[in-house]
Design an enzyme around this catalytic site. Structure first.
Site, PDB file in Angstrom:
ATOM      1  N   TYR A 142       0.832  -1.209   0.000  1.00 60.30           N
ATOM      2  CA  TYR A 142       0.000   0.000   0.000  1.00 60.30           C
ATOM      3  C   TYR A 142       0.867   1.260   0.000  1.00 60.30           C
ATOM      4  O   TYR A 142       0.808   2.074   0.909  1.00 60.30           O
ATOM      5  CB  TYR A 142      -0.934   0.008   1.214  1.00 60.30           C
ATOM      6  CG  TYR A 142      -1.577  -1.328   1.497  1.00 60.30           C
ATOM      7  CD1 TYR A 142      -2.562  -1.832   0.640  1.00 60.30           C
ATOM      8  CD2 TYR A 142      -1.189  -2.103   2.580  1.00 60.30           C
ATOM      9  CE1 TYR A 142      -3.144  -3.066   0.874  1.00 60.30           C
ATOM     10  CE2 TYR A 142      -1.769  -3.340   2.819  1.00 60.30           C
ATOM     11  CZ  TYR A 142      -2.740  -3.810   1.967  1.00 60.30           C
ATOM     12  OH  TYR A 142      -3.301  -5.037   2.213  1.00 60.30           O
ATOM     13  N   TYR A 165     -12.708  -7.822   6.058  1.00 54.91           N
ATOM     14  CA  TYR A 165     -11.488  -7.862   5.246  1.00 54.91           C
ATOM     15  C   TYR A 165     -11.166  -9.320   4.930  1.00 54.91           C
ATOM     16  O   TYR A 165     -11.045 -10.132   5.839  1.00 54.91           O
ATOM     17  CB  TYR A 165     -10.290  -7.223   5.964  1.00 54.91           C
ATOM     18  CG  TYR A 165      -9.042  -7.336   5.124  1.00 54.91           C
ATOM     19  CD1 TYR A 165      -8.833  -6.483   4.039  1.00 54.91           C
ATOM     20  CD2 TYR A 165      -8.105  -8.345   5.357  1.00 54.91           C
ATOM     21  CE1 TYR A 165      -7.722  -6.626   3.226  1.00 54.91           C
ATOM     22  CE2 TYR A 165      -6.985  -8.491   4.539  1.00 54.91           C
ATOM     23  CZ  TYR A 165      -6.805  -7.624   3.470  1.00 54.91           C
ATOM     24  OH  TYR A 165      -5.707  -7.783   2.660  1.00 54.91           O
ATOM     25  N   ASP A 212     -13.488 -17.267   7.719  1.00 59.81           N
ATOM     26  CA  ASP A 212     -12.130 -16.823   7.387  1.00 59.81           C
ATOM     27  C   ASP A 212     -11.355 -16.653   8.698  1.00 59.81           C
ATOM     28  O   ASP A 212     -11.472 -15.630   9.368  1.00 59.81           O
ATOM     29  CB  ASP A 212     -12.203 -15.510   6.589  1.00 59.81           C
ATOM     30  CG  ASP A 212     -10.827 -14.977   6.209  1.00 59.81           C
ATOM     31  OD1 ASP A 212      -9.820 -15.514   6.715  1.00 59.81           O
ATOM     32  OD2 ASP A 212     -10.762 -14.024   5.416  1.00 59.81           O
ATOM     33  N   LYS A 240      -1.689 -16.875   7.677  1.00 57.73           N
ATOM     34  CA  LYS A 240      -0.906 -16.098   8.660  1.00 57.73           C
ATOM     35  C   LYS A 240      -0.108 -16.961   9.652  1.00 57.73           C
ATOM     36  O   LYS A 240       1.012 -17.316   9.367  1.00 57.73           O
ATOM     37  CB  LYS A 240      -1.811 -15.084   9.339  1.00 57.73           C
ATOM     38  CG  LYS A 240      -2.242 -13.988   8.347  1.00 57.73           C
ATOM     39  CD  LYS A 240      -2.763 -12.724   9.014  1.00 57.73           C
ATOM     40  CE  LYS A 240      -2.782 -11.560   8.054  1.00 57.73           C
ATOM     41  NZ  LYS A 240      -4.081 -11.240   7.499  1.00 57.73           N
TER      42      LYS A 240
HETATM   43  C1  LIG Z   1      -4.551 -11.195   6.096  1.00 57.44           C
HETATM   44  C2  LIG Z   1      -5.902 -11.697   5.830  1.00 57.44           C
HETATM   45  C3  LIG Z   1      -6.240 -12.237   4.579  1.00 57.44           C
HETATM   46  C4  LIG Z   1      -5.275 -12.246   3.409  1.00 57.44           C
HETATM   47  O1  LIG Z   1      -4.162 -13.027   3.645  1.00 57.44           O
HETATM   48  P1  LIG Z   1      -2.820 -12.778   2.775  1.00 57.44           P
HETATM   49  O2  LIG Z   1      -1.913 -13.882   3.203  1.00 57.44           O
HETATM   50  O3  LIG Z   1      -2.326 -11.416   3.156  1.00 57.44           O
HETATM   51  O4  LIG Z   1      -3.208 -12.870   1.347  1.00 57.44           O
HETATM   52  C5  LIG Z   1      -7.513 -12.727   4.403  1.00 57.44           C
HETATM   53  N1  LIG Z   1      -8.424 -12.723   5.404  1.00 57.44           N
HETATM   54  C6  LIG Z   1      -8.122 -12.227   6.626  1.00 57.44           C
HETATM   55  C7  LIG Z   1      -9.150 -12.273   7.705  1.00 57.44           C
HETATM   56  C8  LIG Z   1      -6.864 -11.682   6.876  1.00 57.44           C
HETATM   57  O5  LIG Z   1      -6.591 -11.156   8.072  1.00 57.44           O
END
Ligand SMILES: *Cc1c(COP(=O)(O)O)cnc(C)c1O
Length: 421
Positions: free
Chosen positions: A15, A140, A240, A269
């Site tokens: 960004y 997100y 997610d 992550k």
């Molecule tokens: C960071 C994140 C993503 C994206 O993961 P990347 O490895 O950065 O592509 C998707 N969903 C959530 C909830 C996140 O925190």
């Protein structure tokens, strides 16, 4: 040319513009929960590299796992071939989640892409033309195009790419607060499902904490209701857990706060303890069987580095390390310390509110213009945090010591106090 000059001239950062208009810190090395800059300045890590380094850096067991694997086999294509690490890791994920079928992929955003594709294929397999998704405001789910299309439509990159993106359906996010009344958001959710279910393949949600879209902790009752509605209308529930997974909220997965099992879960992550880029999409047996028994019969995705053995090796060791450690006790301690220390921010003039859960502590300010000044103050005082907008927050490794954790919050608060209004 010094590497810092090369970086400034040629390298994009997240960004950002090129060259960057904001300061980029040159990092030389890491150790446990410390970051060392080129000039040997030590910073206590308040970000755990965007929620990923759950054990801190350079853990001897993680280092050993990856060193051992690199001698045996750094990579092998996953099409038509497999290896023990992929199977071992997948079985661990199955046992941890209670789900059944694992798709290993490169990054969180890609796992969200795969989850959306899987949901569409599942509905197609059932003979249904359901191509849209319901997501929450403030959500997100990643930066790739499909993932972006289920991110909050207002405070997001929809303003730039919106005309290119498919139009999904957004429902009201529950209020902030783990015990807050979420009845309004639940009514809105019921309405949304009732109105749109015939065209909707899945409902995607970050369980209990909406991360990058606002660091919003909410009542798990909302998830219980979502599960009920998804079952009623045969809409897949996609949890997610990329940010929340592997203990960040005090449970292994945040869905456990509501005692629900999703149809599809994405993790990333913390999966490799912050060592390698890897994520996974995990589904119920019903989802994988339905797709496999359909006319097409296959799930149409297959990245080059799928199931990378190095990433698998360190993910296996990271999960072992987590399970062998008193992680729950550690995360509870972190939560208590955050609660105590954040209390001291509550009455500051610039502060709107504070909140925390597990290894996550958040101070929300009244306005967003101080982020850079606060970050600079923290760095000058030996703490690495990276605020976004109004949100000054920290997510720490579970191995952080009490003194360092208290210092992180103390310096965050001093930084806010240092702002001249
Ligand atoms: C960071 C994140 C993503 C994206 O993961 P990347 O490895 O950065 O592509 C998707 N969903 C959530 C909830 C996140 O925190």
């Amino acid at each position: 040319m010094h590497w810092i000059e090369i970086d400034k001239e040629h390298v994009w950062h997240p960004y950002n513009s090129l060259p960057s208009t904001t300061k980029i810190l040159p990092v030389k090395r890491t150790d446990k929960t410390s970051i060392f800059l080129e000039d040997d300045t030590e910073l206590i890590d308040g970000m755990s590299s965007w929620w990923s380094a759950i054990h801190g850096y350079n853990h001897p067991r993680l280092n050993e796992a990856i060193k051992k694997q690199v001698e045996i086999m750094p990579h092998i294509m996953f099409g038509g071939m497999s290896h023990k690490n992929a199977a071992t890791l997948s079985k661990m994920l199955v046992d941890l989640t209670g789900l059944h079928s694992v798709f290993l992929c490169d990054s969180g955003s890609v796992s969200v892409e795969v989850a959306l594709k899987t949901a569409i294929q599942y509905q197609e397999a059932k003979g249904l033309k359901k191509y849209r998704f319901i997501a929450c405001e403030n959500a997100y789910h990643g930066d790739t195009l499909a993932a972006m299309s289920v991110c909050d439509p207002n405070n997001s990159m929809h303003s730039i790419y919106g005309s290119y993106l498919p139009k999904h359906i957004f429902t009201k996010a529950p209020n902030i607060g783990i015990d807050s009344d979420c009845s309004e958001a639940i009514s809105a959710l019921e309405e949304t499902f009732k109105k749109h279910h015939e065209e909707v393949a899945g409902f995607i949600i970050e369980p209990v904490v909406q991360g990058a879209g606002g660091m919003r902790v909410y009542n798990p009752k909302f998830l219980e209701k979502a599960k009920e509605l998804c079952e009623k209308y045969d809409i897949l529930l996609i949890a997610d857990e990329i940010a929340t997974g592997f203990g960040h909220t005090g449970k292994m997965f945040a869905c456990e706060h509501a005692n629900i099992k999703p149809d599809i879960m994405t993790v990333g992550k913390g999966l490799t303890g912050g060592y390698m880029t890897m994520a996974a999409m995990i589904t119920s047996r019903n989802v994988s069987e339905t797709i496999s028994n359909s006319k097409l019969g296959i799930l149409m995705h297959g990245p080059t580095f799928m199931g990378n053995p190095l990433a698998c090796s360190v993910a296996i060791e990271s999960i072992k390390l987590l399970l062998e450690s008193p992680w729950q006790e550690r995360v509870n301690n972190i939560e208590n310390i955050f609660t105590q220390e954040l209390e001291k921010a509550k009455d500051l003039k610039l502060v709107k509110s504070t909140r925390n859960i597990g290894a996550i502590g958040v101070i929300e300010l009244n306005d967003s213009s101080h982020a850079q000044a606060i970050q600079d103050f923290c760095v000058e005082n030996g703490v690495w945090i990276r605020p976004f907008g109004k949100l000054i927050y920290s997510i720490v490794a579970y191995s952080i010591c009490e003194e360092d954790l208290r210092k992180i919050v103390r310096v965050m608060i001093e930084a806010i106090k240092s702002i001249k209004s």
